[in-house]
Design an enzyme around this catalytic site. Structure first.
Site, short mmCIF file in Angstrom:
data_model
loop_
_atom_site.label_atom_id
_atom_site.label_comp_id
_atom_site.label_asym_id
_atom_site.label_seq_id
_atom_site.Cartn_x
_atom_site.Cartn_y
_atom_site.Cartn_z
N TYR A 149 18.70 34.20 25.68
CA TYR A 149 19.62 35.18 26.27
C TYR A 149 19.18 35.56 27.68
CZ TYR A 149 22.51 39.41 26.59
OH TYR A 149 23.42 40.36 26.98
N GLU A 151 17.03 34.12 29.89
CA GLU A 151 17.07 33.04 30.89
C GLU A 151 18.47 32.47 31.05
OE1 GLU A 151 14.85 32.99 32.84
OE2 GLU A 151 12.85 32.47 32.10
N GLN A 213 8.93 53.76 22.90
CA GLN A 213 9.59 52.93 23.91
C GLN A 213 10.93 53.58 24.28
OE1 GLN A 213 9.13 52.25 20.73
NE2 GLN A 213 10.26 50.48 19.98
N PRO A 278 11.00 45.00 25.24
CA PRO A 278 10.57 45.80 26.39
C PRO A 278 10.17 47.23 26.01
CG PRO A 278 12.89 45.13 26.60
CD PRO A 278 12.40 44.60 25.31
#
Length: 314
Positions: A149, A151, A213, A278
């Site tokens: 997804y 790249e 996060q 992330p």
């Protein structure tokens, strides 16, 4: 609306979450809308009430194959966007982003249409800078499980800018940050839909990692407004432009909000963080504010209430 102002607009991925909202907005604005979808993650239920509109047309088509139609604008939204769906068939995900971009850019070049790419904050990967600006090149693992997804979308941006430089094609690139709202897929594995479905069922709410996060959540109506404003900018405005809500929340805060708004008895449970997930994701939207006069207006609680009402029907 006068005939000269009615545009023929193609929306790829038009039966998906964002696409179905965009189709409605474009019809409301008086345009003819051609919705293209292969229904891998999109659903006919999302556009059911549009099928009787004489200015709406649906074509079942996979954008990895060429499409021959006559249109004035193209919104290229076709691509599974949640990890569960894009990791199900990663090769097809990359093909959808790359071959799909090539085919839609080729169509735009042939019919002289303006084309907008729905890119993603995932091009920034797991970022070293915070918040993320458009100048940041990103930190992406090119061989990880999310790379199909990340790249794929990065390569699509490359193709868009090469078509712009090589052929003078009018392009627009929007980098979309976390968006939520009605017509999200209830089983797409994203935090908002996951948390709401778990809370409504009284199941434990699953947090990955320690829940610290962060994400920034943009309500779908705000996001669609940004896309339309970007499409209507002069030719020299290409983007990429971040579109998202700059107000940052931890995943735990989101879970607690959802429990409160659903009056759920759900408890929080913690699981290991997935690979390459992330730690922080927050847009800098200065460019969108300056160029488009755009910023989100819908607060998280208001958007969550509308989204919970939608998911309550399942």
């Amino acid at each position: 609306m006068g005939i000269s102002l009615r545009k023929r607009v193609l929306v790829t991925g038009g039966a998906g979450f964002l696409g179905s909202h965009l189709c409605r907005r474009l019809l409301d604005a008086g345009h003819d809308v051609l919705c293209v979808d292969n229904f891998f993650t999109g659903s006919k239920d999302n556009i059911l009430e549009l099928l009787d509109n004489p200015h709406f047309e649906l074509i079942r088509h996979d954008v990895t194959f060429p499409l021959y139609v006559e249109v004035d604008q193209i919104y290229n939204l076709a691509c599974p966007a949640s990890p569960i769906h894009y990791q199900f068939d990663p090769v097809q995900t990359t093909k959808t982003s790359v071959h799909g971009a090539i085919n839609m850019l080729g169509l735009a070049k042939r019919v002289k249409a303006t084309i907008l790419q729905a890119s993603t904050s995932e091009v920034y990967g797991d970022p070293e800078i915070h918040p993320q600006t458009e100048e940041y090149w990103g930190r992406v693992n090119p061989i990880g499980i999310r790379a199909c997804y990340d790249e794929g979308k990065r390569c699509a941006e490359t193709l868009f800018f090469d078509y712009y430089r090589q052929h003078g094609l009018p392009i627009k690139v929007a980098r979309i940050f976390n968006t939520y709202g009605p017509r999200m897929h209830p089983n797409d594995g994203r935090v908002v839909s996951n948390f709401i479905m778990q809370a409504l069922r009284g199941e434990p709410i699953t947090l990955f990692g320690d829940g610290n996060q962060t994400r920034s959540f943009c309500y779908v109506d705000d996001l669609i407004e940004g896309l339309i404003r970007l499409m209507e900018t002069p030719k020299e405005v290409t983007g990429p432009i971040n579109l998202g809500n700059p107000v940052e929340f931890t995943i735990r805060e989101l879970a607690e909000r959802v429990i409160e708004l659903t009056s759920s008895s759900s408890k929080l449970v913690y699981q290991p963080l997935p690979q390459d997930d992330p730690k922080q994701r927050q847009p800098n939207i200065d460019l969108a504010e300056k160029t488009l006069g755009w910023k989100p207006t819908i607060q998280l609680n208001d958007g969550l209430e509308k989204t919970i009402a939608y998911f309550s029907k399942f």
